[in-house]
Design an enzyme around this catalytic site. Structure first.
Site, PDB file in Angstrom:
ATOM      1  N   GLY A 187       8.543  75.776  72.548  1.00 22.34           N
ATOM      2  CA  GLY A 187       8.705  74.397  73.399  1.00 22.34           C
ATOM      3  C   GLY A 187       9.926  74.165  73.554  1.00 22.34           C
ATOM      4  O   GLY A 187      10.885  74.537  72.933  1.00 22.34           O
ATOM      5  N   ASN A 188      10.273  72.851  74.129  1.00 19.93           N
ATOM      6  CA  ASN A 188      11.437  72.245  74.291  1.00 19.93           C
ATOM      7  C   ASN A 188      11.399  70.777  74.484  1.00 19.93           C
ATOM      8  O   ASN A 188      10.322  70.186  74.700  1.00 19.93           O
ATOM      9  CB  ASN A 188      12.368  73.087  75.515  1.00 19.93           C
ATOM     10  CG  ASN A 188      11.801  72.760  76.745  1.00 19.93           C
ATOM     11  OD1 ASN A 188      11.678  71.729  77.199  1.00 19.93           O
ATOM     12  ND2 ASN A 188      11.293  73.839  77.472  1.00 19.93           N
TER      13      ASN A 188
END
Ligand code: C5P
Length: 406
Positions: A203-204
């Site tokens: 993810g980020n």
């Protein structure tokens, strides 16, 4: 600033609006109507604002409050505004302190209506909203959702956080013109999650705040808005916006493709993962199964933005659609932030690119943003540091100018 509160059940939410303004350093004078005090006591507003509360023009006459409160205000916000209060504003009545204050005030006025859907849709209310907007008053679109009773519909007061952010736009010199009325806007927001196994993902750090602010401001400017969002912070749903939740880049690609036709503006604010695990393990990968985790094989994700501009070139979406991209850049020895951004807009084929300098964690999760708006011909407009709502207004101002005349 003056916070007017009219007599609807949503008056209880005005307490959080007072908090929102005072926490940002503003001095708030609450001016309720007499009926608002049926819902929230004057003592509550006095304690939260630290200022006295009166409702009538005959309270503390020696202070000439009916004139002074309006003259001294930099911003008047009325939340909630009832149908009756808007009718009194339109008629120019001055039969209590709030309406007298509104007649005197020359500062920006923001009205956040809250009422049952039937009242909101009544021709009298529609006409009053139109008149107030013609006079330069910002009338916020109400949210859709649960009303006082078991019923749902349009007419809910927006979340206090939204009222505060949208109202402060007026203090920043931004209008919320109805220039997107009849326009269809698609916005993507948040980060994608690419599953490794049932418990892990790539993810980020995207919070989704900039995309949500774009959707909110576009809807408040009259657009019909669809917001496709991945993982975000907990944010209020923008008022009147269709919200679709996705998780991975490929889900985002599918939802964008299904909704891209006949849009006037598409804004790709989502932080899309460049790579995904080639396969998603059906069961949790065990820590001691050596290569299972250290050797996760990656496959490149589709570039959704580049795909959209290709679809436009090939006639699958309207040639008139304005396509806006985002670029989170850091400068390096191959070029500055702006050099990279200029190469990116040409590579992606979009019409406008909002470029941020993300060196040293300058943007992610923050409520403020800044950067540059770039067009393919190399023109660069600096977007000053401001709230993400302020930046959303600047992006939409530029995008609106690129929509071909009908
Ligand atoms: O290439 P980069 O990720 O820097 O490009 C950012 C822009 O491209 C953003 O507007 C983002 O939403 C979009 N993007 C995309 N599909 C990807 C990667 C980025 O649409 N796979």
């Amino acid at each position: 600033m003056v916070l007017g509160v009219a007599g609807g059940i949503a008056a209880y939410k005005a307490c959080h609006v007072v908090r929102g303004f005072t926490e940002q350093g503003h001095s708030v004078r609450v001016v309720p109507t007499e009926s608002a005090l049926n819902f929230v006591g004057a003592a509550t507003f006095e304690a939260l604002s630290g200022n006295p509360v009166s409702t009538g023009v005959f309270d503390r006459v020696e202070e000439v409050q009916h004139v002074r409160v309006g003259q001294e205000a930099d911003l008047v916000v009325i939340a909630p505004a009832t149908a009756d209060l808007m009718a009194r504003l339109v008629a120019g009545r001055a039969d209590d302190l709030l309406t007298a204050t509104c007649l005197v005030a020359t500062c920006p006025v923001v009205v956040a209506p809250a009422m049952h859907t039937e009242m909101w849709n009544h021709p009298a209310t529609r006409a009053n909203v139109a008149t107030l907007r013609d006079r330069g008053v910002t009338v916020l679109e109400p949210a859709h959702g649960r009303l006082t009773g078991p019923d749902t519909g349009a007419g809910r007061l927006p979340d206090p956080e939204q009222i505060v952010a949208l109202s402060l736009l007026r203090l920043d010199g931004c209008e919320l013109p109805q220039d997107l009325s009849g326009r269809r806007v698609l916005v993507t927001a948040g980060g994608t999650r690419e599953n490794i196994d049932p418990v892990r993902y790539l993810g980020n750090r995207s919070s989704g705040r900039q995309g949500f602010a774009l959707a909110e401001v576009a809807a408040q400017r009259g657009a019909e808005v669809t917001l496709i969002a991945g993982a975000t912070d907990e944010l209020p749903v923008p008022c009147g916006v269709e919200l679709i939740r996705i998780s991975s880049a490929r889900e985002l690609e599918g939802e964008v493709a299904a909704r891209a036709a006949d849009r006037d503006i598409i804004i790709m604010a989502a932080a899309v993962a460049d790579y995904r695990p080639t396969t998603t393990a059906p069961a949790k990968l065990k820590k001691n199964s050596a290569s299972a985790l250290t050797g996760v094989e990656l496959t490149e994700n589709p570039d959704i933005l580049a795909g959209l501009t290709a679809s436009r070139r090939e006639g699958r979406i309207s040639a008139d659609t304005v396509i806006v991209g985002f670029a989170a850049e850091t400068g390096d020895d191959t070029g500055s932030v702006l050099d990279h951004a200029l190469r990116k807009i040409r590579r992606k084929g979009c019409d406008l690119l909002m470029c941020n300098d993300v060196g040293s964690g300058k943007v992610f999760g923050r409520r403020r943003n800044r950067g540059w708006l770039i067009t393919p011909d190399g023109s660069v407009t600096e977007v000053d540091d401001g709230t993400k709502f302020r930046v959303a207004s600047a992006i939409l101002d530029s995008a609106v100018r690129l929509i071909p005349d009908r």
